[in-house]
Design a protein around this motif. Structure first.
Motif, PDB file in Angstrom:
ATOM      1  N   ARG A 152      -1.498  -5.227   5.753  1.00  0.00           N
ATOM      2  CA  ARG A 152      -2.802  -4.631   5.456  1.00  0.00           C
ATOM      3  C   ARG A 152      -3.308  -5.141   4.116  1.00  0.00           C
ATOM      4  O   ARG A 152      -2.523  -5.379   3.196  1.00  0.00           O
ATOM      5  CB  ARG A 152      -2.693  -3.105   5.402  1.00  0.00           C
ATOM      6  CG  ARG A 152      -2.432  -2.442   6.746  1.00  0.00           C
ATOM      7  CD  ARG A 152      -2.171  -0.960   6.547  1.00  0.00           C
ATOM      8  NE  ARG A 152      -2.079  -0.249   7.806  1.00  0.00           N
ATOM      9  CZ  ARG A 152      -3.002   0.595   8.258  1.00  0.00           C
ATOM     10  NH1 ARG A 152      -4.083   0.822   7.537  1.00  0.00           N
ATOM     11  NH2 ARG A 152      -2.847   1.204   9.414  1.00  0.00           N
ATOM     12  N   PHE A 153      -4.606  -5.251   3.997  1.00  0.00           N
ATOM     13  CA  PHE A 153      -5.201  -5.694   2.740  1.00  0.00           C
ATOM     14  C   PHE A 153      -6.643  -5.209   2.662  1.00  0.00           C
ATOM     15  O   PHE A 153      -7.239  -4.797   3.672  1.00  0.00           O
ATOM     16  CB  PHE A 153      -5.164  -7.226   2.632  1.00  0.00           C
ATOM     17  CG  PHE A 153      -5.840  -7.944   3.775  1.00  0.00           C
ATOM     18  CD1 PHE A 153      -7.210  -8.180   3.764  1.00  0.00           C
ATOM     19  CD2 PHE A 153      -5.100  -8.366   4.874  1.00  0.00           C
ATOM     20  CE1 PHE A 153      -7.839  -8.834   4.815  1.00  0.00           C
ATOM     21  CE2 PHE A 153      -5.722  -9.014   5.938  1.00  0.00           C
ATOM     22  CZ  PHE A 153      -7.091  -9.252   5.898  1.00  0.00           C
ATOM     23  N   ASP A 186       5.414  -3.805  -4.187  1.00  0.00           N
ATOM     24  CA  ASP A 186       4.862  -3.627  -2.844  1.00  0.00           C
ATOM     25  C   ASP A 186       3.410  -4.080  -2.736  1.00  0.00           C
ATOM     26  O   ASP A 186       2.815  -3.985  -1.658  1.00  0.00           O
ATOM     27  CB  ASP A 186       4.984  -2.164  -2.419  1.00  0.00           C
ATOM     28  CG  ASP A 186       4.288  -1.203  -3.382  1.00  0.00           C
ATOM     29  OD1 ASP A 186       4.183  -1.529  -4.587  1.00  0.00           O
ATOM     30  OD2 ASP A 186       3.836  -0.129  -2.935  1.00  0.00           O
ATOM     31  N   LEU A 187       2.829  -4.572  -3.829  1.00  0.00           N
ATOM     32  CA  LEU A 187       1.449  -5.039  -3.814  1.00  0.00           C
ATOM     33  C   LEU A 187       1.376  -6.425  -4.438  1.00  0.00           C
ATOM     34  O   LEU A 187       2.139  -6.751  -5.353  1.00  0.00           O
ATOM     35  CB  LEU A 187       0.540  -4.087  -4.607  1.00  0.00           C
ATOM     36  CG  LEU A 187       0.417  -2.640  -4.116  1.00  0.00           C
ATOM     37  CD1 LEU A 187      -0.340  -1.802  -5.131  1.00  0.00           C
ATOM     38  CD2 LEU A 187      -0.273  -2.583  -2.761  1.00  0.00           C
ATOM     39  N   ASP A 222      -0.970  -5.093   0.780  1.00  0.00           N
ATOM     40  CA  ASP A 222       0.093  -4.092   0.779  1.00  0.00           C
ATOM     41  C   ASP A 222       1.295  -4.674   1.512  1.00  0.00           C
ATOM     42  O   ASP A 222       1.297  -4.788   2.738  1.00  0.00           O
ATOM     43  CB  ASP A 222      -0.395  -2.818   1.478  1.00  0.00           C
ATOM     44  CG  ASP A 222       0.664  -1.728   1.513  1.00  0.00           C
ATOM     45  OD1 ASP A 222       1.723  -1.897   0.875  1.00  0.00           O
ATOM     46  OD2 ASP A 222       0.436  -0.699   2.188  1.00  0.00           O
ATOM     47  N   TYR A 240       0.760  -7.528  -9.028  1.00  0.00           N
ATOM     48  CA  TYR A 240      -0.081  -6.363  -9.316  1.00  0.00           C
ATOM     49  C   TYR A 240       0.610  -5.571 -10.424  1.00  0.00           C
ATOM     50  O   TYR A 240       1.745  -5.110 -10.261  1.00  0.00           O
ATOM     51  CB  TYR A 240      -0.252  -5.494  -8.073  1.00  0.00           C
ATOM     52  CG  TYR A 240      -1.062  -4.246  -8.350  1.00  0.00           C
ATOM     53  CD1 TYR A 240      -2.439  -4.271  -8.251  1.00  0.00           C
ATOM     54  CD2 TYR A 240      -0.440  -3.053  -8.727  1.00  0.00           C
ATOM     55  CE1 TYR A 240      -3.191  -3.142  -8.508  1.00  0.00           C
ATOM     56  CE2 TYR A 240      -1.180  -1.921  -8.987  1.00  0.00           C
ATOM     57  CZ  TYR A 240      -2.553  -1.970  -8.881  1.00  0.00           C
ATOM     58  OH  TYR A 240      -3.295  -0.850  -9.148  1.00  0.00           O
ATOM     59  N   TRP A 246      -9.148  -0.936   4.545  1.00  0.00           N
ATOM     60  CA  TRP A 246      -7.923  -1.676   4.851  1.00  0.00           C
ATOM     61  C   TRP A 246      -8.116  -2.453   6.140  1.00  0.00           C
ATOM     62  O   TRP A 246      -8.671  -1.945   7.115  1.00  0.00           O
ATOM     63  CB  TRP A 246      -6.742  -0.725   4.994  1.00  0.00           C
ATOM     64  CG  TRP A 246      -6.282  -0.126   3.705  1.00  0.00           C
ATOM     65  CD1 TRP A 246      -6.612   1.087   3.204  1.00  0.00           C
ATOM     66  CD2 TRP A 246      -5.398  -0.729   2.752  1.00  0.00           C
ATOM     67  NE1 TRP A 246      -5.992   1.295   1.991  1.00  0.00           N
ATOM     68  CE2 TRP A 246      -5.240   0.197   1.685  1.00  0.00           C
ATOM     69  CE3 TRP A 246      -4.733  -1.953   2.692  1.00  0.00           C
ATOM     70  CZ2 TRP A 246      -4.441  -0.071   0.583  1.00  0.00           C
ATOM     71  CZ3 TRP A 246      -3.934  -2.226   1.592  1.00  0.00           C
ATOM     72  CH2 TRP A 246      -3.795  -1.281   0.552  1.00  0.00           C
ATOM     73  N   THR A 251      -4.408   3.533  -0.899  1.00  0.00           N
ATOM     74  CA  THR A 251      -3.015   3.385  -0.469  1.00  0.00           C
ATOM     75  C   THR A 251      -2.524   4.660   0.199  1.00  0.00           C
ATOM     76  O   THR A 251      -1.838   4.631   1.216  1.00  0.00           O
ATOM     77  CB  THR A 251      -2.111   3.050  -1.668  1.00  0.00           C
ATOM     78  OG1 THR A 251      -2.564   1.831  -2.251  1.00  0.00           O
ATOM     79  CG2 THR A 251      -0.660   2.879  -1.244  1.00  0.00           C
ATOM     80  N   ILE A 259      -7.056   1.947  -5.847  1.00  0.00           N
ATOM     81  CA  ILE A 259      -5.844   1.541  -5.137  1.00  0.00           C
ATOM     82  C   ILE A 259      -5.017   2.753  -4.720  1.00  0.00           C
ATOM     83  O   ILE A 259      -4.554   2.846  -3.593  1.00  0.00           O
ATOM     84  CB  ILE A 259      -4.963   0.639  -6.024  1.00  0.00           C
ATOM     85  CG1 ILE A 259      -5.736  -0.573  -6.504  1.00  0.00           C
ATOM     86  CG2 ILE A 259      -3.736   0.174  -5.250  1.00  0.00           C
ATOM     87  CD1 ILE A 259      -6.493  -1.295  -5.457  1.00  0.00           C
ATOM     88  N   ARG A 280       4.194  -3.671  -9.561  1.00  0.00           N
ATOM     89  CA  ARG A 280       4.413  -3.062  -8.257  1.00  0.00           C
ATOM     90  C   ARG A 280       4.880  -4.140  -7.293  1.00  0.00           C
ATOM     91  O   ARG A 280       4.152  -5.066  -6.965  1.00  0.00           O
ATOM     92  CB  ARG A 280       3.104  -2.446  -7.742  1.00  0.00           C
ATOM     93  CG  ARG A 280       2.654  -1.167  -8.439  1.00  0.00           C
ATOM     94  CD  ARG A 280       3.294   0.069  -7.830  1.00  0.00           C
ATOM     95  NE  ARG A 280       2.935   0.244  -6.441  1.00  0.00           N
ATOM     96  CZ  ARG A 280       1.878   0.940  -6.009  1.00  0.00           C
ATOM     97  NH1 ARG A 280       1.049   1.490  -6.878  1.00  0.00           N
ATOM     98  NH2 ARG A 280       1.632   1.074  -4.710  1.00  0.00           N
ATOM     99  N   LYS A 336       4.263  -3.393   1.705  1.00  0.00           N
ATOM    100  CA  LYS A 336       5.186  -2.364   2.213  1.00  0.00           C
ATOM    101  C   LYS A 336       6.630  -2.791   1.949  1.00  0.00           C
ATOM    102  O   LYS A 336       7.478  -2.810   2.841  1.00  0.00           O
ATOM    103  CB  LYS A 336       4.947  -2.099   3.696  1.00  0.00           C
ATOM    104  CG  LYS A 336       3.585  -1.480   3.993  1.00  0.00           C
ATOM    105  CD  LYS A 336       3.481  -1.018   5.420  1.00  0.00           C
ATOM    106  CE  LYS A 336       2.102  -0.430   5.707  1.00  0.00           C
ATOM    107  NZ  LYS A 336       1.824   0.777   4.890  1.00  0.00           N
TER     108      LYS A 336
END
Length: 247
Positions: A117-118, A76-77, A165, A66, A132, A15, A11, A74, A167
């Motif tokens: 994005r993933f 952002d995830l 993600d 996550y 991604w 990332t 990750i 996190r 963000k």
């Protein structure tokens, strides 16, 4: 809820690459709502939290926070696991894209117009199966599925987690939107919304912001236990119910 060291290393590497190669940014509206997500560093974590959630629709999914090896979450995830898919996707006539949106206490909503994005992770090995992506078709992963000895769409996604993600390091956005688009027209066929964890497991707690104002109805209605409000369940029971969504 710990992740393997292998996943965590993957990750971090991917990332970093994603942030270095990202182009442009969305025109984001700052939320006047106190975010409905509760960071693990918040001082307001005495109320039981939902670490997992589910989205029900033609495209159905489960969501899970996550968590790093230090047990910190996190914001952002988020992990997503697809649990039901439409025939159009299985026939490779549609594709999936994910988005995020927020709502403020005045009732206004805002959809970030940048697709999220993933990438896909094999849960049995912790290895990334794709780079991604912002769109997903069955044809995108059929070769990978075949290499795993899998030919059925749902069997494949039962073995795969999607790491998204967001963000959104501060957890300002409230909802994940999973949309299914027609390949020929690029028009949405169906879409499913789900609250992004972590949030208060008890819908009564969730309904009120920390400043005392009512949370946006658009968000309250998405709480997985909204229909159980004032039916005698404790916050701990709601948290246990939310744990059933975990994977």
């Amino acid at each position: 809820m710990k992740n393997t060291k292998q996943i965590f290393t993957t990750i971090l590497t991917m990332t970093a690459v994603a942030f270095l190669t990202a182009c442009g940014s969305s025109n984001q509206m700052a939320s006047t709502d106190l975010s409905s997500r509760v960071p693990s560093t918040s001082g307001s974590t005495s109320k039981p939290l939902a670490y997992c959630n589910q989205a029900n629709g033609e495209v159905s999914a489960k969501l899970k926070v996550y968590t790093e090896s230090s047990n910190s979450v996190r914001m952002d995830l988020v992990y997503v696991r697809l649990t039901a898919l439409p025939t159009s996707f299985k026939n490779d006539n549609s594709y999936i894209t994910m988005w995020k949106w927020l709502a403020n206490s005045s009732g206004s909503t805002y959809l970030d117009n940048t697709a999220l994005r993933f990438f896909l992770i094999d849960v049995s090995t912790g290895k990334a199966l794709t780079d991604w992506k912002t769109t997903l078709r069955w044809s995108d992963v059929v070769t990978t599925a075949s290499a795993l000895g899998i030919t059925d769409v749902q069997t494949f996604f039962n073995r795969v987690n999607i790491l998204v993600d967001l963000k959104d390091a501060n957890g300002e956005y409230d909802v994940l939107k999973i949309a299914n688009y027609d390949v020929s027209t690029n028009k949405a066929i169906t879409q499913t919304d789900a609250l992004l964890p972590m949030f208060y497991a008890n819908p009564a707690d969730y309904a009120v912001e920390s400043n005392g104002f009512a949370r946006a109805q658009a968000l309250q209605g998405l709480h997985p236990f909204a229909s159980y409000t004032n039916q005698g369940f404790s916050s701990a029971q709601f948290q246990s119910m939310a744990n059933n969504f975990c994977f």
